[in-house]
Motif scaffolding. Structure first.
Motif, mmCIF file in Angstrom:
data_model
loop_
_atom_site.group_PDB
_atom_site.id
_atom_site.type_symbol
_atom_site.label_atom_id
_atom_site.label_comp_id
_atom_site.label_asym_id
_atom_site.label_seq_id
_atom_site.Cartn_x
_atom_site.Cartn_y
_atom_site.Cartn_z
ATOM 1 N N VAL A 19 0.843 -1.175 0.000
ATOM 2 C CA VAL A 19 0.000 0.000 0.000
ATOM 3 C C VAL A 19 0.879 1.225 0.000
ATOM 4 C CG1 VAL A 19 -1.878 -1.157 1.185
ATOM 5 C CG2 VAL A 19 -0.136 0.021 2.506
ATOM 6 N N THR A 20 0.309 2.319 -0.396
ATOM 7 C CA THR A 20 1.034 3.583 -0.389
ATOM 8 C C THR A 20 0.340 4.517 0.562
ATOM 9 O OG1 THR A 20 1.571 3.237 -2.701
ATOM 10 C CG2 THR A 20 1.888 5.459 -1.816
ATOM 11 N N PRO A 21 0.718 4.506 1.844
ATOM 12 C CA PRO A 21 0.014 5.323 2.838
ATOM 13 C C PRO A 21 0.298 6.804 2.669
ATOM 14 C CG PRO A 21 1.887 4.253 3.812
ATOM 15 C CD PRO A 21 1.802 3.739 2.404
ATOM 16 N N ALA A 22 -0.675 7.595 3.076
ATOM 17 C CA ALA A 22 -0.452 9.035 3.168
ATOM 18 C C ALA A 22 0.048 9.304 4.568
ATOM 19 C CB ALA A 22 -1.764 9.757 2.863
ATOM 20 N N ALA A 23 -0.337 10.433 5.152
ATOM 21 C CA ALA A 23 0.163 10.758 6.491
ATOM 22 C C ALA A 23 -0.397 9.786 7.509
ATOM 23 C CB ALA A 23 -0.248 12.190 6.850
ATOM 24 N N GLY A 24 0.394 9.481 8.527
ATOM 25 C CA GLY A 24 -0.014 8.595 9.600
ATOM 26 C C GLY A 24 -0.341 7.218 9.061
ATOM 27 N N GLY A 78 1.017 0.584 14.191
ATOM 28 C CA GLY A 78 -0.212 -0.189 14.071
ATOM 29 C C GLY A 78 -0.508 -0.499 12.625
ATOM 30 N N PRO A 79 -1.653 -1.135 12.366
ATOM 31 C CA PRO A 79 -1.986 -1.508 10.989
ATOM 32 C C PRO A 79 -2.304 -0.300 10.122
ATOM 33 C CG PRO A 79 -3.840 -1.903 12.431
ATOM 34 C CD PRO A 79 -2.686 -1.533 13.323
ATOM 35 N N GLN A 80 -2.102 -0.464 8.825
ATOM 36 C CA GLN A 80 -2.559 0.540 7.877
ATOM 37 C C GLN A 80 -4.087 0.492 7.843
ATOM 38 O OE1 GLN A 80 -0.618 2.658 6.288
ATOM 39 N NE2 GLN A 80 1.310 1.760 7.000
ATOM 40 N N ILE A 81 -4.699 1.621 7.531
ATOM 41 C CA ILE A 81 -6.164 1.690 7.434
ATOM 42 C C ILE A 81 -6.522 2.193 6.045
ATOM 43 C CG2 ILE A 81 -8.289 2.680 8.346
ATOM 44 C CD1 ILE A 81 -6.820 3.123 10.992
ATOM 45 N N ALA A 188 -1.812 -6.111 10.151
ATOM 46 C CA ALA A 188 -1.091 -5.289 9.171
ATOM 47 C C ALA A 188 -1.992 -4.307 8.440
ATOM 48 C CB ALA A 188 -0.387 -6.193 8.142
ATOM 49 N N LEU A 189 -3.243 -4.682 8.170
ATOM 50 C CA LEU A 189 -4.096 -3.858 7.318
ATOM 51 C C LEU A 189 -5.556 -4.000 7.720
ATOM 52 C CD1 LEU A 189 -4.384 -2.096 4.700
ATOM 53 C CD2 LEU A 189 -4.543 -4.249 3.429
#
Length: 207
Positions: A19-24, A78-81, A188-189
């Motif tokens: 995944v390509t997370p943004a902030a946080g 923590g996990p990505q959301i 993880a997600l």
């Protein structure tokens, strides 16, 4: 934690969520299903103890917009959301497409837990018709995607990916109780399909 839906993406590999997370912990989201699809056939599960039963055919519909992005490790916090905006009557279909994309990008079926806040997923309803012992034996085997209602979230064990379909009526507060618990089960997600306002309110109160 408020989430801002962006151009949808789900990218997974055997090494972890791609995944390509943004902030946080906010990450780009997979493409929502454009309105309700025809009734999906239940995903087949492996028969547990009990009488033999027919295996419903799996049905897949893939988003043509799924693209590859650079891999990043999950946040140590923590996990990505990820959020998939969808109406309550389309949340179950959106969750189904998210699962299909995860499997197609390398995520093992046993890594995925799917929860519903309203009507049960057809697979769960089908398997429960053979008794709870056989149903939970499949959960414990961890060799396939497992579908459960929100009431079972506390019994369900943690898995790398948890997908939640917020398919209950807007007046139902099940999502507010379920999402914080689902977040705790996601290693993880966490992918949540439903109304962004309700999801942000529930996650904001629980994290």
């Amino acid at each position: 934690m408020p989430l801002s839906p962006e151009e949808p993406q789900i990218h997974e590999s055997a090494q972890g969520p791609r995944v390509t997370p943004a902030a946080g912990r906010t990450a780009q989201t997979p493409r929502p299903v454009p309105g309700p699809r025809p009734a999906a056939a239940p995903r087949p599960g492996r028969p547990g103890p009990g009488p033999a039963r027919p295996t419903p055919p799996a049905q897949r519909s893939h988003s043509a917009a799924a693209q590859t992005s650079p891999t990043r490790p999950p946040s140590p916090a923590g996990p990505q959301i990820q959020l998939i905006p969808a109406p309550a009557d389309g949340a179950l279909d959106a969750a189904g497409e998210a699962v299909d994309l995860l499997l197609d990008t390398g995520r093992a079926p046993g890594d995925i837990l799917v929860l519903t806040t309203g009507e049960a997923h057809p697979w769960a309803a089908h398997e429960l018709s053979f008794g709870e012992d056989a149903y939970w034996a499949q959960h414990d085997a961890r060799d396939d995607v497992f579908y459960a209602g929100a009431a079972a979230v506390e019994r369900a064990s943690a898995r790398p990916v948890v997908v939640v379909a917020v398919n209950a009526d807007a007046a139902d507060d099940t999502a507010a109780r379920t999402l914080p618990l689902a977040l705790a089960r996601a290693e993880a997600l966490l992918i949540v399909c439903g109304d962004p306002q309700r999801i942000n309110a529930a996650l904001g109160a629980g994290v």
